[in-house]
Design a protein around this motif. Structure first.
Motif, mmCIF file in Angstrom:
data_model
loop_
_atom_site.group_PDB
_atom_site.id
_atom_site.type_symbol
_atom_site.label_atom_id
_atom_site.label_comp_id
_atom_site.label_asym_id
_atom_site.label_seq_id
_atom_site.Cartn_x
_atom_site.Cartn_y
_atom_site.Cartn_z
ATOM 1 N N GLN A 158 12.434 0.878 -10.600
ATOM 2 C CA GLN A 158 11.510 1.808 -9.965
ATOM 3 C C GLN A 158 10.076 1.371 -10.228
ATOM 4 O O GLN A 158 9.754 0.865 -11.305
ATOM 5 N N ILE A 159 9.236 1.559 -9.236
ATOM 6 C CA ILE A 159 7.829 1.196 -9.371
ATOM 7 C C ILE A 159 7.177 2.120 -10.402
ATOM 8 O O ILE A 159 7.200 3.344 -10.264
ATOM 9 N N ALA A 160 6.615 1.523 -11.449
ATOM 10 C CA ALA A 160 5.875 2.304 -12.439
ATOM 11 C C ALA A 160 4.392 2.347 -12.105
ATOM 12 O O ALA A 160 3.731 3.365 -12.285
ATOM 13 N N ALA A 161 3.868 1.238 -11.613
ATOM 14 C CA ALA A 161 2.455 1.136 -11.246
ATOM 15 C C ALA A 161 2.286 -0.167 -10.474
ATOM 16 O O ALA A 161 3.201 -0.994 -10.396
ATOM 17 N N LYS A 162 1.100 -0.367 -9.908
ATOM 18 C CA LYS A 162 0.833 -1.585 -9.142
ATOM 19 C C LYS A 162 -0.641 -1.937 -9.268
ATOM 20 O O LYS A 162 -1.479 -1.100 -9.625
ATOM 21 N N THR A 163 -0.964 -3.196 -8.948
ATOM 22 C CA THR A 163 -2.352 -3.628 -8.921
ATOM 23 C C THR A 163 -2.470 -4.884 -8.070
ATOM 24 O O THR A 163 -1.596 -5.761 -8.138
ATOM 25 N N ALA A 164 -3.502 -4.966 -7.267
ATOM 26 C CA ALA A 164 -3.818 -6.208 -6.555
ATOM 27 C C ALA A 164 -4.736 -7.001 -7.475
ATOM 28 O O ALA A 164 -5.902 -6.641 -7.673
ATOM 29 N N ASN A 165 -4.211 -8.072 -8.061
ATOM 30 C CA ASN A 165 -4.914 -8.685 -9.187
ATOM 31 C C ASN A 165 -4.590 -10.175 -9.259
ATOM 32 O O ASN A 165 -3.569 -10.583 -9.805
ATOM 33 N N ALA A 166 -5.474 -10.991 -8.698
ATOM 34 C CA ALA A 166 -5.254 -12.441 -8.698
ATOM 35 C C ALA A 166 -5.293 -13.012 -10.111
ATOM 36 O O ALA A 166 -4.536 -13.933 -10.441
ATOM 37 N N ASP A 196 0.823 -1.215 0.000
ATOM 38 C CA ASP A 196 0.000 0.000 0.000
ATOM 39 C C ASP A 196 0.856 1.264 0.000
ATOM 40 O O ASP A 196 0.400 2.325 -0.442
ATOM 41 N N ARG A 197 2.081 1.169 0.506
ATOM 42 C CA ARG A 197 2.971 2.339 0.554
ATOM 43 C C ARG A 197 3.638 2.628 -0.785
ATOM 44 O O ARG A 197 4.184 3.718 -0.985
ATOM 45 N N MET A 198 3.621 1.686 -1.713
ATOM 46 C CA MET A 198 4.312 1.856 -2.984
ATOM 47 C C MET A 198 3.649 2.938 -3.827
ATOM 48 O O MET A 198 2.427 2.955 -3.987
ATOM 49 N N THR A 199 4.469 3.830 -4.369
ATOM 50 C CA THR A 199 3.978 4.831 -5.307
ATOM 51 C C THR A 199 4.920 4.885 -6.507
ATOM 52 O O THR A 199 6.075 4.439 -6.437
ATOM 53 N N ALA A 200 4.423 5.434 -7.603
ATOM 54 C CA ALA A 200 5.221 5.514 -8.821
ATOM 55 C C ALA A 200 6.514 6.281 -8.558
ATOM 56 O O ALA A 200 6.513 7.354 -7.949
ATOM 57 N N GLY A 201 7.621 5.719 -9.012
ATOM 58 C CA GLY A 201 8.938 6.327 -8.834
ATOM 59 C C GLY A 201 9.735 5.744 -7.691
ATOM 60 O O GLY A 201 10.953 5.927 -7.627
ATOM 61 N N ASP A 202 9.079 5.033 -6.767
ATOM 62 C CA ASP A 202 9.805 4.411 -5.658
ATOM 63 C C ASP A 202 10.773 3.350 -6.182
ATOM 64 O O ASP A 202 10.536 2.713 -7.216
ATOM 65 N N TYR A 203 11.855 3.136 -5.436
ATOM 66 C CA TYR A 203 12.839 2.124 -5.819
ATOM 67 C C TYR A 203 12.417 0.746 -5.318
ATOM 68 O O TYR A 203 11.823 0.612 -4.242
ATOM 69 N N VAL A 204 12.750 -0.272 -6.114
ATOM 70 C CA VAL A 204 12.509 -1.647 -5.692
ATOM 71 C C VAL A 204 13.756 -2.465 -6.012
ATOM 72 O O VAL A 204 14.368 -2.312 -7.071
ATOM 73 N N LEU A 205 14.161 -3.305 -5.052
ATOM 74 C CA LEU A 205 15.338 -4.159 -5.200
ATOM 75 C C LEU A 205 14.924 -5.607 -4.988
ATOM 76 O O LEU A 205 14.173 -5.906 -4.056
ATOM 77 N N ILE A 206 15.410 -6.488 -5.822
ATOM 78 C CA ILE A 206 15.247 -7.924 -5.589
ATOM 79 C C ILE A 206 16.597 -8.451 -5.123
ATOM 80 O O ILE A 206 17.619 -8.272 -5.803
ATOM 81 N N VAL A 207 16.600 -9.052 -3.962
ATOM 82 C CA VAL A 207 17.831 -9.538 -3.336
ATOM 83 C C VAL A 207 17.793 -11.060 -3.321
ATOM 84 O O VAL A 207 16.866 -11.667 -2.773
ATOM 85 N N GLU A 208 18.786 -11.679 -3.924
ATOM 86 C CA GLU A 208 18.907 -13.142 -3.919
ATOM 87 C C GLU A 208 20.067 -13.529 -3.016
ATOM 88 O O GLU A 208 21.224 -13.205 -3.307
ATOM 89 N N GLY A 209 19.749 -14.186 -1.912
ATOM 90 C CA GLY A 209 20.807 -14.541 -0.973
ATOM 91 C C GLY A 209 21.455 -13.292 -0.402
ATOM 92 O O GLY A 209 20.795 -12.448 0.186
ATOM 93 N N ASP A 210 22.769 -13.145 -0.615
ATOM 94 C CA ASP A 210 23.483 -11.995 -0.056
ATOM 95 C C ASP A 210 23.887 -10.988 -1.125
ATOM 96 O O ASP A 210 24.787 -10.177 -0.912
ATOM 97 N N HIS A 211 23.208 -11.016 -2.291
ATOM 98 C CA HIS A 211 23.515 -10.073 -3.359
ATOM 99 C C HIS A 211 22.243 -9.428 -3.922
ATOM 100 O O HIS A 211 21.198 -10.090 -4.013
ATOM 101 N N ILE A 212 22.351 -8.157 -4.285
ATOM 102 C CA ILE A 212 21.268 -7.479 -4.998
ATOM 103 C C ILE A 212 21.330 -7.916 -6.453
ATOM 104 O O ILE A 212 22.368 -7.803 -7.105
ATOM 105 N N ARG A 213 20.202 -8.440 -6.953
ATOM 106 C CA ARG A 213 20.166 -8.952 -8.321
ATOM 107 C C ARG A 213 19.419 -8.038 -9.276
ATOM 108 O O ARG A 213 19.614 -8.114 -10.485
ATOM 109 N N LEU A 214 18.517 -7.206 -8.746
ATOM 110 C CA LEU A 214 17.736 -6.352 -9.628
ATOM 111 C C LEU A 214 17.466 -5.016 -8.963
ATOM 112 O O LEU A 214 17.206 -4.945 -7.757
ATOM 113 N N LEU A 215 17.525 -3.970 -9.768
ATOM 114 C CA LEU A 215 17.230 -2.616 -9.335
ATOM 115 C C LEU A 215 16.249 -2.013 -10.325
ATOM 116 O O LEU A 215 16.371 -2.203 -11.534
#
Length: 382
Positions: A91-99, A70-89
């Motif tokens: 920015q949030i473009a948009a979001k949706t709760a969508n099963a 719910d706190r995510m807004t467009a432009g915020d940074y997002v990182l995917i961390v695998e184990g002890d390394h950052i693998r992806l960097l």
């Protein structure tokens, strides 16, 4: 102040890696997403990503993840961390709760067929990295023993401390991966200083430009060529508002970015008067100052203000001018104010002749144009 979100991906998790390959590395065409989201969201994704495929990720619903989501807004940074390394960097473009979209994109490989990652976020400027997670802990003051789990947001107090020292997490992490020094930010000059060139800078060619008869000036022609090349490179394009009418009248060109400031942290006053800016999703891809008959000083001053505001800038800054003005650029860069900032290390000289050649070539070719092509034809100014 941009939020920072971190997502932990356990190493060796086969299901996560398959999904990562499918929707992060390979990305997803908008045509696959659009039927399962609202019209307004589809339009926003088209505006941000244009015809490019989209990096998409999702989290399992639940009270904690929902609160973070719910706190995510467009432009915020997002990182995917695998184990002890950052693998992806990115920015949030948009979001949706969508099963429904979750089930379309990520089918469970094993176990519960109803498993869902329905907290879906679309990632702009997604870039794979190989940076130790410990480096991020140092930037935000986490203990060395900090263990990341699930989807987590960085606390506001830690963000405030980071942004007081640094300008842009994206650029900082890219420079860390490249083992380049990280620069702390300084207080900017007032934006009005951009126009405050010394009186001694007025030259004969400045007067000639003011007195130029009606017609298409070389400055406007070069703006048009760089803007058109930006569109061919798949970038969004900005020119100052006061110049847009000239390009419309002279070349019937009006493919300008209507919301240039979206996702850009810099104050508008430091960006909006740069002659041409290319923008890729939420990041500036390149900035061009065209100096046909002006003093060159004013363009360099705009660039120096950018470097004060964002000292870890990683996109190229070009001074575009006739070949015979190259030495004039180098003379100006020896000014003490520019030397102290090492501005010559960031600014490149791109000749009119090189732009003309690139433009002529890509009138016959529809693909392959990138910022790197122009960078390759430019020259270091130091």
């Amino acid at each position: 102040m941009r939020n920072v979100f971190m997502l932990y991906m356990p190493p060796g998790n086969r299901q996560a890696m398959v999904h990562y390959e499918d929707t992060i590395r390979q990305r997803v065409p908008l045509e696959r997403i659009a039927p399962l989201v609202s019209r307004s969201l589809a339009d926003e994704l088209k505006r941000v990503f244009q015809s490019n495929r989209i990096a998409v990720w999702g989290s399992v619903p639940g009270p904690r993840n929902q609160q973070t989501f719910d706190r995510m807004t467009a432009g915020d940074y997002v990182l995917i961390v695998e184990g002890d390394h950052i693998r992806l960097l990115g920015q949030i473009a948009a979001k949706t709760a969508n099963a429904g979209l979750s089930h379309e994109l990520w089918r469970p490989l094993q176990g519960d067929e109803n498993a869902s990652w329905s907290l879906v976020y679309f990632i702009a400027n997604a870039r794979e990295l190989d940076v130790p997670f410990s480096a991020l802990c140092d930037l935000f003051g986490f203990r060395s023993s900090f263990q990341l789990r699930g989807l987590t947001g960085v606390a506001a107090s830690r963000l405030e401390t980071f942004y007081a020292r640094y300008d842009d997490l994206y650029s900082v992490l890219v420079k860390l991966e490249a083992r380049q020094p990280i620069v702390e930010r300084q207080e900017p000059r007032p934006a009005a200083s951009v126009a405050a060139a010394p009186a001694t800078e007025l030259q004969l060619d400045d007067v000639e430009r003011v007195l130029q008869p009606d017609g298409i000036s070389d400055h406007v022609r070069m703006q048009w060529k760089l803007a058109r090349l930006g569109i061919k490179a798949g970038e969004k394009v900005w020119v100052p508002t006061g110049d847009q009418g000239k390009l419309k009248r002279s070349f019937e060109f009006d493919a300008f970015d209507k919301e240039f400031s979206s996702g850009i942290d810099l104050p508008h006053s430091y960006v909006e008067n740069i002659d041409v800016v290319w923008k890729q999703e939420f990041r500036i891809a390149a900035a061009y100052e065209i100096e046909n008959s002006t003093s060159i000083y004013s363009g360099l001053l705009r660039f120096s203000d950018l470097m004060i505001l964002a000292p870890n800038t990683i996109y190229p800054l070009f001074v575009v001018a006739p070949s015979e003005r190259k030495n004039r650029l180098r003379e100006q860069l020896r000014r003490p104010t520019f030397k102290r900032m090492n501005l010559a290390e960031h600014v490149r000289f791109l000749s009119y002749e090189a732009v003309d050649e690139i433009d002529e070539f890509f009138q016959q070719h529809e693909s392959g144009l990138t910022v790197d092509i122009l960078k390759g034809r430019s020259e270091a100014s130091g």
